[in-house]
Enzyme design. Structure first.
Site, mmCIF file in Angstrom:
data_model
loop_
_atom_site.group_PDB
_atom_site.id
_atom_site.type_symbol
_atom_site.label_atom_id
_atom_site.label_comp_id
_atom_site.label_asym_id
_atom_site.label_seq_id
_atom_site.Cartn_x
_atom_site.Cartn_y
_atom_site.Cartn_z
ATOM 1 N N ASP A 317 0.808 -1.236 0.000
ATOM 2 C CA ASP A 317 0.000 0.000 0.000
ATOM 3 C C ASP A 317 0.833 1.273 0.000
ATOM 4 O O ASP A 317 0.526 2.220 0.740
ATOM 5 C CB ASP A 317 -0.912 0.035 1.244
ATOM 6 C CG ASP A 317 -2.058 -0.945 1.144
ATOM 7 O OD1 ASP A 317 -2.162 -1.643 0.126
ATOM 8 O OD2 ASP A 317 -2.855 -1.011 2.104
ATOM 9 N N ASP A 541 -6.415 -5.562 11.253
ATOM 10 C CA ASP A 541 -6.036 -4.481 10.330
ATOM 11 C C ASP A 541 -5.968 -3.138 11.030
ATOM 12 O O ASP A 541 -5.427 -2.176 10.469
ATOM 13 C CB ASP A 541 -7.080 -4.353 9.210
ATOM 14 C CG ASP A 541 -7.142 -5.588 8.335
ATOM 15 O OD1 ASP A 541 -6.077 -6.109 7.974
ATOM 16 O OD2 ASP A 541 -8.264 -6.029 8.023
HETATM 17 C C1 BGC Z 1 0.360 -4.085 10.487
HETATM 18 C C2 BGC Z 1 1.669 -4.761 10.807
HETATM 19 C C3 BGC Z 1 1.462 -6.261 10.865
HETATM 20 C C4 BGC Z 1 0.805 -6.740 9.598
HETATM 21 C C5 BGC Z 1 0.526 -8.215 9.597
HETATM 22 C C6 BGC Z 1 -0.243 -4.637 9.239
HETATM 23 O O1 BGC Z 1 -1.505 -4.112 9.049
HETATM 24 O O2 BGC Z 1 0.540 -2.701 10.390
HETATM 25 O O3 BGC Z 1 2.145 -4.306 12.045
HETATM 26 O O4 BGC Z 1 2.676 -6.923 11.072
HETATM 27 O O5 BGC Z 1 -0.394 -6.046 9.359
HETATM 28 O O6 BGC Z 1 -0.498 -8.550 10.456
#
Ligand code: BGC
Length: 603
Positions: A317, A541
């Site tokens: 993103d 998320d």
């Molecule tokens: C987060 C990360 C995380 C990843 C996997 C992302 O949305 O910001 O900190 O490691 O998701 O879950």
């Protein structure tokens, strides 16, 4: 990319009389004059073998008129010899007959020119070298002996470690070809015939939820979402104590062939949202390089890991935001303006690609958004251009990019069986339905395939392949439609038939009703290297309300189920689950729902 292309109809390599020379080390040289006056070819085949496996290197030399496109054919002498994965050509096998068709970049062979191709294979019983070859159906069997090719490498690849534990599940892919590609040579598709690394930290979380053992041995990516994650940290909610080295060592112990990391720490990260903001400020590109990418490349480049395929998903993103979320767009942000103006994303991604791409067993896949973001004409080509700009920034070249990934951590349906953009209702295209909103695509796979072609048009190598994150785009369960909607209107038709049950395609946070999608699978469709699980299911998320934290994570209202939206989701409700922890933290209720709504269903 998918190297397996079935030929239409059986095609036998022409069996030849005479001209075979078998030499020590499995080297065969077939010098030739073809029956057809203009086509003359010389093929050398050398194999390095060990119990059960071998690597074959083939040199095709054109000693006739210039060739514009070639297909090599040969027949294995033994019925159990198989091509497993090849490079620098499109390989296929039917029975004992093998063909290799040129790639776009090596199809033209001037008189006297040669090209090298090869494959990793398997055998049982015996592994004799083929003795007869054809080019474009014409036998290579005549004069013009070539000078002997270089001797085969004498060090055979190591046999499989016998002390390794068995693969984690009985449904694991067939045992690895333990063959590393020739030094410095990447395989076309690192997922083919390869067993993926199981992250023990995620596995333990998955097994803490009832029924989680049905999926806990699936390969998910390891997110390096902060500098401290390089060495491992428990100071954040999203990482465990294992660092990159620990994961790589564990991958060796598991006898895995590939391991997936997400490189995710750009300065001014997540410029259009708040939930995954990171630790580096927009002007901290020098720290990104020196404290993040450099140490990662030092570890990934350790010769100890040379036989692992290290797959990096690069900066989720990020680059598409420079096209769609600067403040000249509705809902755009000042942070996206800043990182566009100061080059943090473009230079940062270029630097990551240059450093990590220099490691011969690293495969970089750059994040390329998803169809519900980039599928409109106004975003499609401009984003491909920004991706090209980044791939050639900071000293990188497009050759550091093995492919791209779409739908990372998103929920877009892989295939919409009952609502195609080409459908029309009462003479009206369904593209005008509110759900599709004139997008050119209505599902992820069609977008990924088309975007691949656009990226090649923009100058990426024709061999690039796409990944699609299918960890949470399953949309099964009792609400999954089984037929198209009524033809009373375009909206009724699309809304009644679509399997993606989100309120709006712009919704991205902890979506209610979602399920796990296709299990990871190599070469599932044309142009697609694999379906992969990059976002580990059950990791949030973003938090549904403000939660103070030391991870740099903000509170984004798109994660709040009471939020009624903004320009980017058509002012709709967020569709997010309630009671979610901050992004990356474990969210067992979501994990349980993702299992219930899995599609294909879990058994
Ligand atoms: C987060 C990360 C995380 C990843 C996997 C992302 O949305 O910001 O900190 O490691 O998701 O879950």
């Amino acid at each position: 990319m998918n190297v397996w292309r079935k030929l239409s109809g059986p095609r036998r390599a022409v069996a030849l009389a005479g001209a075979s020379a078998l030499v020590a080390g499995g080297l065969v040289t077939i010098p030739v004059t073809a029956a057809h006056a203009a086509t003359q070819c010389s093929v050398t085949y050398s194999a390095n073998q060990w119990q059960g496996g071998f690597t074959a290197n083939i040199t095709i030399r054109n000693v006739g008129d210039p060739l514009n496109g070639w297909t090599l054919g040969f027949t294995f002498p033994d019925a159990n010899q198989r091509v497993q994965q090849g490079w620098s050509a499109r390989w296929s096998q039917s029975g004992r007959n093998v063909t290799a068709q040129n790639e776009s970049y090596n199809g033209s062979l001037a008189t006297g020119a040669s090209t090298n191709i090869g494959f990793n294979g398997s055998w049982s019983g015996s592994n004799p070298s083929p003795t007869a070859f054809t080019i474009n159906g014409v036998a290579c069997n005549g004069a013009n002996p070539t000078t002997a090719p270089p001797p085969p490498t004498t060090t055979a690849p190591p046999p499989p470690t016998t002390t390794a534990p068995p693969p984690p599940t009985t449904t694991a892919p067939p045992p690895p070809t333990t063959t590393p590609p020739p030094p410095g040579q990447r395989v076309d598709n690192p997922y083919v015939n390869a067993q993926g690394y199981v992250n023990p930290e995620w596995k333990a979380k998955a097994e803490s939820v009832s029924g989680g053992n049905r999926v806990s041995s699936i390969s998910t990516a390891v997110w390096i979402d902060r500098i401290a994650a390089i060495e491992g940290t428990e100071d954040s909610q999203s990482n465990g104590p294992m660092g990159i080295r620990d994961h790589l060592d564990e991958a060796l112990r598991q006898n895995a062939q590939y391991i997936q990391f997400v490189i995710y720490n750009l300065p001014g990260r997540d410029c259009a949202a708040l939930a995954s903001n990171g630790e580096l400020k927009a002007d901290e590109l020098p720290r990104y390089k020196a404290e993040y990418i450099d140490p990662i490349s030092a570890i990934q480049g350790d010769a100890k890991y040379r036989n692992l395929r290290i797959i990096n998903v690069i900066e989720v993103d990020s680059l598409p935001n420079l096209v769609t979320n600067t403040s000249n767009n509705p809902g755009g942000t000042a942070m996206c303006d800043t990182v566009k103006a100061n080059g943090a994303y473009v230079q940062g991604v270029g630097y990551a690609l240059a450093k990590l791409g220099a490691i011969p067993n690293v495969y970089n896949y750059v994040d390329a958004g998803h169809h519900g973001w980039l599928g409109w004409d106004s975003n499609f080509t401009p984003t491909a251009q920004v991706l090209k700009e980044a791939a050639t920034a900071s000293g990188s070249t497009v050759n550091n990019v093995h492919g791209f990934i779409t739908n990372t951590a998103n929920y877009s349906a892989l295939i919409e069986p009952y609502a195609k953009v080409t459908d029309s209702v009462n003479g009206q295209t369904v593209r005008q339905a509110k759900w599709i909103d004139w997008n050119q695509y209505n599902d992820e796979q069609s977008f990924a395939q088309a975007f691949r072609q656009e990226l090649v048009r923009q100058g990426f190598p024709s061999g690039i392949g796409m990944l699609i994150d299918t960890s949470r785009n399953g949309w099964g369960g009792p609400n999954r439609p089984t037929a198209a909607g009524p033809t009373t209107s375009v909206d009724a038709y699309v809304d009644g038939g679509r399997v993606d049950r989100r309120i709006h395609k712009g919704n991205w946070c902890n979506q209610a009703g979602a399920g796990m999608g296709e299990r990871p699978k190599a070469a599932p469709a044309s142009g697609i290297d694999a379906y992969v699980w990059i976002k580990p299911p059950g990791e949030s998320d973003g938090s549904s309300r403000e939660i103070p934290n030391t991870d740099g994570k903000g509170f984004d209202r798109m994660c709040d189920p009471t939020y009624t939206g903004n320009d980017r989701n058509g002012n709709s409700r967020s569709g997010a689950l309630a009671d979610a922890p901050i992004s990356g933290a474990w969210f067992p209720a979501q994990f349980a729902e993702l299992m219930r709504n899995a599609y294909p269903p879990l058994s």
